[in-house]
Enzyme design. Structure first.
Site, PDB file in Angstrom:
ATOM      1  N   GLU A 146      90.907 -30.380  19.992  1.00 22.46           N
ATOM      2  CA  GLU A 146      91.508 -29.106  20.446  1.00 22.46           C
ATOM      3  C   GLU A 146      91.462 -29.269  21.931  1.00 22.46           C
ATOM      4  OE1 GLU A 146      91.577 -24.363  19.597  1.00 22.46           O
ATOM      5  OE2 GLU A 146      89.706 -25.403  19.096  1.00 22.46           O
ATOM      6  N   GLU A 240      94.459 -17.438  14.502  1.00 27.58           N
ATOM      7  CA  GLU A 240      93.284 -17.580  14.881  1.00 27.58           C
ATOM      8  C   GLU A 240      93.066 -16.174  15.752  1.00 27.58           C
ATOM      9  OE1 GLU A 240      89.929 -20.328  16.959  1.00 27.58           O
ATOM     10  OE2 GLU A 240      91.908 -19.925  18.166  1.00 27.58           O
TER      11      GLU A 240
END
Length: 289
Positions: A146, A240
């Protein structure tokens, strides 16, 4: 395209009752899968996760952010080795649960560093990830690093930096994971990073600039989803968001949740599911123009 939601939208605890809460919330909001945060992979029974997932007709992916005691980029061999052991267990949990993706800040600690990464630290991380990629590939699991902002790592903060680090790792089972929240801080735009990443992009997080309801902040989602369409992206897309109304005070502090922008997980999740699917559909209709 499969659309999922991060488990911390629903709960901060991932014992069996917490798993039921997260998985049932995922199902009720209309998502295809749950992203399970593996805060302690050694405490999670992958077979139990699979059983609950199967009961609800939901699949899973997993993510984690390493801490300082498990920093893969540490120059202390014992610290880096502990991180590698933890990630190896995380891969096993994903495989046991029937998942295919492990992503997140799996290359360094997820924290504010006070100095740049050293060549030795980067090399430690790259070598460990190459070894982990072998293990993951044998287990049917893909890894994705990420790309996060400068306050959460000193290794890679942009897609182009991530592509360079993938070259250092040198393994075709390690890919890129882009997150609109972090892109909005670090990138020059929302299109070029996606186009640059192309087929090396295998995982996406959708988050607003303030971590609240999608469409109420400054992220240019229209351009981002058009860019995904340009590369024919067909991987996981995960909503998220965080609030101390759900997660513990200690985790909220780690994530920097100093103010809450929502207090109803079900409403937030249902809105995000509609928002993401509407963005995807809008891009699909461009073919009619």
């Amino acid at each position: 395209m499969q659309i999922g939601v991060h488990g911390l939208v629903f709960t901060g605890e991932f014992d069996e009752p917490g798993l039921v809460t997260a998985i049932s919330g995922t199902q009720q909001a209309g998502f295809d899968f749950l992203e399970l945060p593996l805060m302690d992979p050694f405490s999670i029974d992958g077979a139990a996760v699979k059983r609950i997932l199967d009961d609800h007709g939901i699949t899973m992916t997993a993510s984690l952010g390493l801490d300082a005691a498990h920093d893969l980029s540490s120059e202390e061999p014992g610290v880096s080795a502990r991180g590698e052991d933890l990630l190896r267990r995380a891969v096993d949990v994903v495989a046991e649960a029937g998942g295919r993706h492990l992503c997140g800040v799996i290359y360094s600690a997820m924290q504010k560093y006070m100095t740049p990464a050293t060549p030795a630290g980067r090399a430690n991380s790259a070598r460990a990830l190459a070894r982990l990629a072998d293990h993951a590939q044998a287990s049917g699991v893909e890894l994705a690093i990420e790309i996060v902002n400068r306050y959460e790592t000193n290794i890679v903060n942009t897609a182009r930096a991530g592509l360079g680090f993938l070259d250092e790792i040198g393994h075709d089972n390690v890919h890129l994971h882009l997150d609109t929240y972090h892109m909005n801080i670090e990138e020059s735009g929302m299109v070029e990073p996606v186009l640059d990443s192309a087929d090396r992009l295998r995982y996406v997080h959708i988050g607003e600039s303030h971590r609240g309801y999608l469409g109420t902040g400054s992220v240019d989602f229209g351009s981002f989803f058009r860019a995904l369409g340009r590369i024919d992206y067909d991987g996981p897309i995960v909503f998220e968001s965080f609030s101390s109304a759900v997660v513990s005070a200690s985790l909220s502090n780690t994530l920097g949740i100093w103010r809450n922008l929502w207090d109803d997980p079900a409403d937030l999740a249902a809105h995000a599911n509609r928002f993401i699917r509407d963005q995807i559909r809008a891009v699909e209709t461009i073919a009619f123009h």
